[in-house]
Scaffold this motif. Structure first.
Motif, PDB file in Angstrom:
ATOM      1  N   ALA A 139       0.826  -1.201   0.000  1.00  0.00           N
ATOM      2  CA  ALA A 139       0.000   0.000   0.000  1.00  0.00           C
ATOM      3  C   ALA A 139       0.865   1.257   0.000  1.00  0.00           C
ATOM      4  CB  ALA A 139      -0.931  -0.007   1.210  1.00  0.00           C
ATOM      5  N   SER A 140       1.967   1.227   0.768  1.00  0.00           N
ATOM      6  CA  SER A 140       2.892   2.364   0.778  1.00  0.00           C
ATOM      7  C   SER A 140       3.537   2.539  -0.589  1.00  0.00           C
ATOM      8  CB  SER A 140       3.963   2.155   1.849  1.00  0.00           C
ATOM      9  OG  SER A 140       3.384   2.043   3.134  1.00  0.00           O
ATOM     10  N   ALA A 143     -14.167  -4.872 -11.175  1.00  0.00           N
ATOM     11  CA  ALA A 143     -14.779  -5.528 -10.015  1.00  0.00           C
ATOM     12  C   ALA A 143     -13.773  -5.629  -8.877  1.00  0.00           C
ATOM     13  CB  ALA A 143     -15.273  -6.920 -10.404  1.00  0.00           C
ATOM     14  N   ALA A 144     -14.279  -5.556  -7.675  1.00  0.00           N
ATOM     15  CA  ALA A 144     -13.406  -5.617  -6.505  1.00  0.00           C
ATOM     16  C   ALA A 144     -12.724  -6.980  -6.422  1.00  0.00           C
ATOM     17  CB  ALA A 144     -14.219  -5.363  -5.235  1.00  0.00           C
ATOM     18  N   ALA A 145     -11.412  -6.949  -6.214  1.00  0.00           N
ATOM     19  CA  ALA A 145     -10.652  -8.191  -6.140  1.00  0.00           C
ATOM     20  C   ALA A 145     -10.811  -8.816  -4.755  1.00  0.00           C
ATOM     21  CB  ALA A 145      -9.169  -7.937  -6.420  1.00  0.00           C
ATOM     22  N   ALA A 178      -3.156  -8.974  -4.157  1.00  0.00           N
ATOM     23  CA  ALA A 178      -3.120  -8.987  -5.615  1.00  0.00           C
ATOM     24  C   ALA A 178      -3.641  -7.669  -6.178  1.00  0.00           C
ATOM     25  CB  ALA A 178      -3.947 -10.161  -6.148  1.00  0.00           C
ATOM     26  N   ALA A 179      -4.697  -7.123  -5.551  1.00  0.00           N
ATOM     27  CA  ALA A 179      -5.240  -5.851  -6.010  1.00  0.00           C
ATOM     28  C   ALA A 179      -4.238  -4.721  -5.821  1.00  0.00           C
ATOM     29  CB  ALA A 179      -6.538  -5.542  -5.258  1.00  0.00           C
ATOM     30  N   THR A 181       2.673 -10.453 -10.623  1.00  0.00           N
ATOM     31  CA  THR A 181       1.436  -9.743 -10.338  1.00  0.00           C
ATOM     32  C   THR A 181       0.362 -10.284 -11.266  1.00  0.00           C
ATOM     33  OG1 THR A 181       1.846  -8.045 -11.994  1.00  0.00           O
ATOM     34  CG2 THR A 181       2.804  -7.693  -9.810  1.00  0.00           C
ATOM     35  N   PRO A 182      -0.908  -9.953 -11.045  1.00  0.00           N
ATOM     36  CA  PRO A 182      -1.943 -10.449 -11.947  1.00  0.00           C
ATOM     37  C   PRO A 182      -1.716 -10.078 -13.398  1.00  0.00           C
ATOM     38  CG  PRO A 182      -2.904  -9.560  -9.939  1.00  0.00           C
ATOM     39  CD  PRO A 182      -1.440  -9.288  -9.879  1.00  0.00           C
TER      40      PRO A 182
END
Length: 354
Positions: free
Chosen positions: A191-192, A239-241, A246-247, A270-271
């Motif tokens: 997130a950072s 759509a929300a993962a 992964a998101a 990553t995806p």
């Protein structure tokens, strides 16, 4: 701009005469309620719920509902006895660091302009505030209400920001605050990283009110009698993962790709990279399933080379295209096996008779 208030900033024993101007304005497009059939304005009458009569402004008083259907009526005389200052002064109480004032307390903003001979003390207070990197906490009476406010410098002008009182700020009371939710360190790190990839300098002028602009176009089209063109539909949000990690990874990669940066190496798939790898694997599998022409010819050429001859022929067969090599080889064998054709005997020319 039109001044909405006149008074003075009381700074110790110094008094600075100022005018007050609204520093902001709302750009909302306002509408009137009208009759659909003829466009007539809809008017509302002030009527009494008890006697049903229409009431003028002079007969209107302020009432406070104490519950149970009872009302306390306050008149102008009752408000006149309240301890509200009428000196029209902005009293400086103290100077504090700007970061200590929570932005949630800010309400409305006003510009202060020096009046008459107050320009020099005005500039003195402005420069002293700028050098101290502090804001002045003041009290001022505006619109029949005493308000807490701050004085700070913006673009060379003193700016008065009225503030809410501390008891006017609600305390958040939500169920999730009492839950024992833990964030994993890898998720926090990702997130950072996402925040870093989307970091920038705030430039408010690059942001626009798209809804207001589109609504104004509809209004202009109505005025000009043009056909109103529907705006393009916005892309649907993904759509929300289910997997938060992964998101986050996908968001970081997309943000870096938008800036033209290369994705980080060694951070795991990553995806997006997984999807690309899957596409490459599919293409490789299709190539593997296709019949490998020329494999048999290569093996035959190697055997022939081991018996002492045909090495050059094997190399030639490897360089040639698979289909052409097979055709040429078959033609060469056919020519060797076929017997040489004998030339047909020439017919004797007829003899001439005397």
């Amino acid at each position: 701009m039109r001044a909405i208030w006149k008074g003075a900033v009381s700074f110790g024993l110094v008094s600075i005469a100022v005018k007050l101007y609204s520093a902001t304005e709302e750009k909302d497009i306002r509408f009137h309620q009208v009759h659909r059939s003829d466009g007539g304005r809809i008017r509302y009458k002030r009527t009494c719920s008890v006697c049903g009569e229409e009431v003028t402004y002079d007969d209107i008083a302020k009432g406070y509902d104490i519950g149970g259907g009872e009302m306390v009526i306050l008149t102008d005389e009752d408000f006149a006895d309240l301890p509200l200052t009428t000196s029209r002064a902005i009293d400086v109480l103290e100077f504090v660091p700007a970061e200590q004032v929570d932005p949630i307390l800010y309400n409305k903003a006003y510009f202060l302009e020096p009046e008459g001979a107050a320009t020099k003390p005005y500039v003195l207070l402005r420069d002293a505030l700028a050098d101290s990197e502090r804001v002045a906490i003041v009290k001022v009476a505006l619109r029949q209400r005493e308000q807490l406010a701050t004085l700070r410098v913006r673009e060379g002008v003193l700016l008065l920001n009225t503030m809410l009182w501390p008891d006017e700020v609600r305390t958040p009371d939500f169920g999730f605050l009492g839950e024992d939710l833990k964030v994993r360190p890898p998720e926090l790190a990702m997130a950072s990283s996402l925040i870093d990839s989307m970091a920038g300098e705030f430039e408010p002028e690059v942001f626009t009110d798209d809804y207001r602009a589109a609504l104004q176009e509809v209004i202009d089209a109505k005025v000009e009698g043009r056909e109103v063109v529907a705006p393009e539909e916005a892309e649907e949000a993904p759509a929300a993962a289910v997997d938060l990690m992964a998101a986050l990874k996908a968001s970081v990669e997309r943000a870096r790709a938008a800036r033209g940066e290369q994705p980080e190496s060694g951070g795991g798939p990553t995806p997006i990279t997984s999807a690309r790898s899957a596409q490459k694997a599919t293409k490789a599998a299709k190539k593997a399933k296709a019949p490998a022409r020329g494999t048999a010819e290569k093996k035959a050429a190697k055997k022939a080379g081991g018996s002492g001859g045909g090495t050059k022929a094997a190399e030639g067969a490897q360089k040639a295209a698979p289909g052409k090599a097979t055709t040429k080889a078959a033609g060469a064998k056919a020519e060797k096996k076929a017997p040489a054709r004998k030339a047909a005997p020439k017919k004797a020319a007829p003899r001439k008779t005397a």
